[in-house]
Design a protein around this motif. Structure first.
Motif, PDB file in Angstrom:
ATOM      1  N   MET A 114       0.827  -1.203   0.000  1.00 50.63           N
ATOM      2  CA  MET A 114       0.000   0.000   0.000  1.00 50.63           C
ATOM      3  C   MET A 114       0.864   1.257   0.000  1.00 50.63           C
ATOM      4  N   SER A 115       1.969   1.228   0.738  1.00 52.23           N
ATOM      5  CA  SER A 115       2.844   2.405   0.773  1.00 52.23           C
ATOM      6  C   SER A 115       3.516   2.631  -0.579  1.00 52.23           C
ATOM      7  N   ILE A 116       3.913   1.570  -1.258  1.00 54.84           N
ATOM      8  CA  ILE A 116       4.512   1.719  -2.578  1.00 54.84           C
ATOM      9  C   ILE A 116       3.496   2.282  -3.561  1.00 54.84           C
ATOM     10  N   SER A 117       2.276   1.774  -3.525  1.00 54.21           N
ATOM     11  CA  SER A 117       1.226   2.284  -4.413  1.00 54.21           C
ATOM     12  C   SER A 117       0.933   3.753  -4.136  1.00 54.21           C
ATOM     13  N   THR A 118       0.916   4.130  -2.871  1.00 55.54           N
ATOM     14  CA  THR A 118       0.641   5.516  -2.499  1.00 55.54           C
ATOM     15  C   THR A 118       1.747   6.442  -2.975  1.00 55.54           C
ATOM     16  N   ILE A 119       2.990   6.024  -2.822  1.00 52.59           N
ATOM     17  CA  ILE A 119       4.109   6.852  -3.274  1.00 52.59           C
ATOM     18  C   ILE A 119       4.048   7.040  -4.782  1.00 52.59           C
ATOM     19  N   LEU A 120       3.773   5.976  -5.528  1.00 52.48           N
ATOM     20  CA  LEU A 120       3.695   6.101  -6.981  1.00 52.48           C
ATOM     21  C   LEU A 120       2.517   6.968  -7.408  1.00 52.48           C
ATOM     22  N   GLN A 121       1.387   6.843  -6.731  1.00 52.49           N
ATOM     23  CA  GLN A 121       0.229   7.659  -7.065  1.00 52.49           C
ATOM     24  C   GLN A 121       0.513   9.143  -6.785  1.00 52.49           C
ATOM     25  N   CYS A 122       1.167   9.435  -5.678  1.00 51.10           N
ATOM     26  CA  CYS A 122       1.532  10.820  -5.369  1.00 51.10           C
ATOM     27  C   CYS A 122       2.539  11.360  -6.378  1.00 51.10           C
ATOM     28  N   PHE A 123       3.454  10.523  -6.831  1.00 50.28           N
ATOM     29  CA  PHE A 123       4.428  10.950  -7.832  1.00 50.28           C
ATOM     30  C   PHE A 123       3.739  11.294  -9.145  1.00 50.28           C
ATOM     31  N   VAL A 124       2.793  10.462  -9.570  1.00 52.02           N
ATOM     32  CA  VAL A 124       2.067  10.725 -10.813  1.00 52.02           C
ATOM     33  C   VAL A 124       1.248  12.015 -10.683  1.00 52.02           C
ATOM     34  N   ALA A 125       0.588  12.204  -9.546  1.00 51.26           N
ATOM     35  CA  ALA A 125      -0.183  13.433  -9.334  1.00 51.26           C
ATOM     36  C   ALA A 125       0.729  14.651  -9.337  1.00 51.26           C
ATOM     37  N   ASP A 126       1.913  14.519  -8.751  1.00 50.66           N
ATOM     38  CA  ASP A 126       2.874  15.618  -8.727  1.00 50.66           C
ATOM     39  C   ASP A 126       3.323  15.964 -10.139  1.00 50.66           C
ATOM     40  N   GLU A 127       3.583  14.954 -10.964  1.00 49.91           N
ATOM     41  CA  GLU A 127       3.988  15.204 -12.353  1.00 49.91           C
ATOM     42  C   GLU A 127       2.881  15.869 -13.158  1.00 49.91           C
ATOM     43  N   GLU A 128       1.627  15.481 -12.900  1.00 54.72           N
ATOM     44  CA  GLU A 128       0.515  16.040 -13.659  1.00 54.72           C
ATOM     45  C   GLU A 128       0.189  17.472 -13.240  1.00 54.72           C
ATOM     46  N   MET A 129       0.382  17.802 -11.963  1.00 53.44           N
ATOM     47  CA  MET A 129      -0.040  19.110 -11.469  1.00 53.44           C
ATOM     48  C   MET A 129       1.040  20.186 -11.572  1.00 53.44           C
ATOM     49  N   PHE A 130       2.311  19.790 -11.533  1.00 51.93           N
ATOM     50  CA  PHE A 130       3.384  20.772 -11.475  1.00 51.93           C
ATOM     51  C   PHE A 130       4.379  20.536 -12.601  1.00 51.93           C
ATOM     52  N   GLU A 131       5.062  21.606 -12.998  1.00 54.24           N
ATOM     53  CA  GLU A 131       6.066  21.546 -14.058  1.00 54.24           C
ATOM     54  C   GLU A 131       7.437  21.940 -13.513  1.00 54.24           C
ATOM     55  N   GLY A 132       8.460  21.303 -14.009  1.00 57.06           N
ATOM     56  CA  GLY A 132       9.845  21.682 -13.731  1.00 57.06           C
ATOM     57  C   GLY A 132      10.214  21.740 -12.265  1.00 57.06           C
ATOM     58  N   ASP A 133      10.676  22.920 -11.830  1.00 54.87           N
ATOM     59  CA  ASP A 133      11.179  23.095 -10.462  1.00 54.87           C
ATOM     60  C   ASP A 133      10.070  23.171  -9.423  1.00 54.87           C
ATOM     61  N   GLU A 134       8.822  23.270  -9.845  1.00 52.86           N
ATOM     62  CA  GLU A 134       7.710  23.358  -8.895  1.00 52.86           C
ATOM     63  C   GLU A 134       7.344  22.011  -8.290  1.00 52.86           C
ATOM     64  N   ARG A 135       7.873  20.928  -8.844  1.00 49.11           N
ATOM     65  CA  ARG A 135       7.528  19.586  -8.368  1.00 49.11           C
ATOM     66  C   ARG A 135       8.107  19.326  -6.984  1.00 49.11           C
ATOM     67  N   PHE A 136       7.365  18.524  -6.218  1.00 52.24           N
ATOM     68  CA  PHE A 136       7.799  18.179  -4.874  1.00 52.24           C
ATOM     69  C   PHE A 136       8.630  16.895  -4.840  1.00 52.24           C
ATOM     70  N   ALA A 137       8.448  16.035  -5.830  1.00 50.85           N
ATOM     71  CA  ALA A 137       9.163  14.752  -5.852  1.00 50.85           C
ATOM     72  C   ALA A 137      10.650  14.996  -6.113  1.00 50.85           C
ATOM     73  N   PRO A 138      11.509  14.244  -5.436  1.00 47.94           N
ATOM     74  CA  PRO A 138      12.942  14.402  -5.679  1.00 47.94           C
ATOM     75  C   PRO A 138      13.317  13.900  -7.078  1.00 47.94           C
ATOM     76  N   SER A 139      14.354  14.474  -7.616  1.00 47.26           N
ATOM     77  CA  SER A 139      14.776  14.099  -8.969  1.00 47.26           C
ATOM     78  C   SER A 139      15.268  12.653  -9.024  1.00 47.26           C
ATOM     79  N   SER A 140      15.746  12.119  -7.899  1.00 49.52           N
ATOM     80  CA  SER A 140      16.212  10.728  -7.892  1.00 49.52           C
ATOM     81  C   SER A 140      15.051   9.763  -8.132  1.00 49.52           C
TER      82      SER A 140
END
Length: 84
Positions: free
Chosen positions: A34-60
């Protein structure tokens, strides 16, 4: 007589411990999945909502997901032709 050091049924405690260990491991795996699924879902939402440097997900994390996607694209499906 003192029967304190005798164990008459070894299988009952063994089965009880095995069932308890299995249940605990299943619960841990459910929480981990469940934690892995949640992290991936948050990453996808972050990519869809923010561009470039505005993203919260780490570049790694983005690099790991990109390399995983490239690895799956390189693998080709082998479909048997049925002897034609």
């Amino acid at each position: 007589k003192n029967y304190g050091n005798e164990l008459n049924f070894v299988m009952v405690p063994t089965l009880l411990i095995a069932v308890t260990a299995y249940a605990a491991s299943e619960m841990f795996n459910e929480v981990f999945g469940m934690s892995i699924s949640t992290i991936l879902q948050c990453f996808v939402a972050d990519e869809e909502m923010f561009e470039g440097d505005e993203r919260f997900a780490p570049s790694s994390l983005a690099g790991t997901i990109d390399s995983t996607q490239q690895g799956t694209k390189k693998k080709k499906k082998v479909v048997p032709d049925g002897g034609n």
